[in-house]
Design a protein around this motif. Sequence first.
Motif, PDB file in Angstrom:
ATOM      1  N   CYS A  10       0.841  -1.205   0.000  1.00 58.11           N
ATOM      2  CA  CYS A  10       0.000   0.000   0.000  1.00 58.11           C
ATOM      3  C   CYS A  10       0.873   1.251   0.000  1.00 58.11           C
ATOM      4  CB  CYS A  10      -0.960   0.003   1.188  1.00 58.11           C
ATOM      5  SG  CYS A  10      -0.183  -0.172   2.819  1.00 58.11           S
ATOM      6  N   ILE A  11       2.017   1.168  -0.651  1.00 57.92           N
ATOM      7  CA  ILE A  11       3.007   2.241  -0.571  1.00 57.92           C
ATOM      8  C   ILE A  11       2.551   3.529  -1.256  1.00 57.92           C
ATOM      9  CG2 ILE A  11       4.317   1.723  -2.664  1.00 57.92           C
ATOM     10  CD1 ILE A  11       6.857   2.126  -0.871  1.00 57.92           C
ATOM     11  N   GLN A  12       1.561   3.438  -2.118  1.00 59.72           N
ATOM     12  CA  GLN A  12       1.051   4.648  -2.768  1.00 59.72           C
ATOM     13  C   GLN A  12       0.155   5.469  -1.847  1.00 59.72           C
ATOM     14  OE1 GLN A  12       2.340   5.558  -5.593  1.00 59.72           O
ATOM     15  NE2 GLN A  12       3.462   3.624  -5.716  1.00 59.72           N
ATOM     16  N   HIS A 220       7.285  -7.312  -8.469  1.00 60.52           N
ATOM     17  CA  HIS A 220       6.700  -7.628  -7.164  1.00 60.52           C
ATOM     18  C   HIS A 220       5.264  -8.157  -7.274  1.00 60.52           C
ATOM     19  CE1 HIS A 220       9.822  -5.949  -4.362  1.00 60.52           C
ATOM     20  NE2 HIS A 220      10.224  -5.459  -5.533  1.00 60.52           N
ATOM     21  N   ARG A 221       5.079  -9.146  -8.111  1.00 58.71           N
ATOM     22  CA  ARG A 221       3.756  -9.729  -8.331  1.00 58.71           C
ATOM     23  C   ARG A 221       3.368 -10.672  -7.182  1.00 58.71           C
ATOM     24  NH1 ARG A 221       2.902  -5.895 -11.394  1.00 58.71           N
ATOM     25  NH2 ARG A 221       2.758  -6.153 -13.645  1.00 58.71           N
ATOM     26  N   LEU A 253       4.857  -7.112  -1.796  1.00 55.28           N
ATOM     27  CA  LEU A 253       4.048  -7.117  -3.009  1.00 55.28           C
ATOM     28  C   LEU A 253       3.773  -5.705  -3.493  1.00 55.28           C
ATOM     29  CD1 LEU A 253       1.487  -9.727  -1.650  1.00 55.28           C
ATOM     30  CD2 LEU A 253       3.495 -10.193  -3.079  1.00 55.28           C
ATOM     31  N   ARG A 254       3.390  -5.597  -4.758  1.00 58.07           N
ATOM     32  CA  ARG A 254       3.031  -4.312  -5.337  1.00 58.07           C
ATOM     33  C   ARG A 254       1.530  -4.284  -5.617  1.00 58.07           C
ATOM     34  NH1 ARG A 254       6.740  -2.608 -10.087  1.00 58.07           N
ATOM     35  NH2 ARG A 254       8.089  -2.214  -8.291  1.00 58.07           N
ATOM     36  N   GLU A 255       0.888  -3.217  -5.211  1.00 58.22           N
ATOM     37  CA  GLU A 255      -0.552  -3.058  -5.451  1.00 58.22           C
ATOM     38  C   GLU A 255      -0.809  -2.994  -6.953  1.00 58.22           C
ATOM     39  OE1 GLU A 255      -4.112  -0.210  -3.704  1.00 58.22           O
ATOM     40  OE2 GLU A 255      -2.070   0.571  -3.825  1.00 58.22           O
ATOM     41  N   VAL A 256      -1.779  -3.792  -7.429  1.00 55.86           N
ATOM     42  CA  VAL A 256      -2.122  -3.806  -8.851  1.00 55.86           C
ATOM     43  C   VAL A 256      -3.630  -3.650  -9.005  1.00 55.86           C
ATOM     44  CG1 VAL A 256      -0.133  -5.147  -9.609  1.00 55.86           C
ATOM     45  CG2 VAL A 256      -2.168  -6.338  -8.829  1.00 55.86           C
ATOM     46  N   PRO A 257      -4.085  -2.979 -10.066  1.00 56.41           N
ATOM     47  CA  PRO A 257      -5.522  -2.737 -10.247  1.00 56.41           C
ATOM     48  C   PRO A 257      -6.359  -4.007 -10.318  1.00 56.41           C
ATOM     49  CG  PRO A 257      -4.237  -1.355 -11.735  1.00 56.41           C
ATOM     50  CD  PRO A 257      -3.279  -2.319 -11.112  1.00 56.41           C
ATOM     51  N   ALA A 265      -5.884 -10.494  -0.407  1.00 61.45           N
ATOM     52  CA  ALA A 265      -5.198 -11.330  -1.393  1.00 61.45           C
ATOM     53  C   ALA A 265      -3.851 -11.810  -0.856  1.00 61.45           C
ATOM     54  CB  ALA A 265      -5.003 -10.554  -2.693  1.00 61.45           C
ATOM     55  N   ALA A 266      -3.166 -10.964  -0.102  1.00 64.23           N
ATOM     56  CA  ALA A 266      -1.895 -11.373   0.504  1.00 64.23           C
ATOM     57  C   ALA A 266      -2.113 -12.518   1.486  1.00 64.23           C
ATOM     58  CB  ALA A 266      -1.245 -10.185   1.206  1.00 64.23           C
TER      59      ALA A 266
END
Length: 287
Positions: A10-12, A220-221, A253-257, A265-266
């Motif tokens: 959630c780094i954004q 980071h999928r 992980l990287r947040e993806v749309p 999901a994690a």
Amino acid sequence: MDHVLSTHVCIQHRLTTVWLDRIWDAGIPAVEIFCARHHLDYRDRAQINELGHWFRDSQLKLHSLHMPMYSDDQWGRSGPNATISITELSKPRRQEMVDEIKRALEAAEVIPYRYAVQHLGVGGEEFDLRKWDAAFTALEELNLFAGQRGVEILLENIPNALSSGERLMGFLEMTHLRNGFCFDSGHAHIMSGIEHEWEIMRDRVKSTHIHDNDGKNDNHRYPFLGEDGNVNWRKTMGLLRERPGQYPLLLELREVPGIPKSIEAAAEVFRRLEELPSAEEERESRR
């Protein structure tokens, strides 16, 4: 294995207690917080104090902090001077970067944590023995500063010519520093391969960064949930299970749309990783 989730997912977003509540509610017992100033502004005493009060009353544990990669609050977009690297050859410039890392380490005075994850250089950086000298000088100072606050600095394998497992071991052998490692599965997959990197690093591994990619791009999928990941998770989990209790399973992980409920999901990824059969279970099932 113990489960930890990096707030990289959630780094954004600015890190608030709402995000931490969501992580705990998903059944994840510990976190690594990523020090990016738009996310966790380690210079902002108000934000640090707010999180400190929350952690004191919460069962969620702070396992580690990932040290900052940039000094600005725009994820490096303000220009190259925002990049933080302990391999910087200019002594005055490197000291500025060391001081910036110290500001992040000071969070331990309010929110105790065990490990600080530090990069040796930046992505794609070329090898230079002078950079090892620079990193040695920086880490001597940082190790002392961190140790006074009960924190151990771990060096992470990242995709550059300074930070492969072999190079990290060479650096420690040359400098006689006693830092442990954070083993990053995604970075190893891009570099010389997970199994090869693990064989070199495993004795010193004290934490992990687990994520998937296509073997080329550090994206980071989510394991199992992305179409472009090709890490062999059955084999990787077999390696990680070799040393129970030495390190946690930490998802970075990287947040993806395409995955709107990122925290939930994690938690699903943790479940699916743990359900992968061990080599012994596979042999039993074939009998």
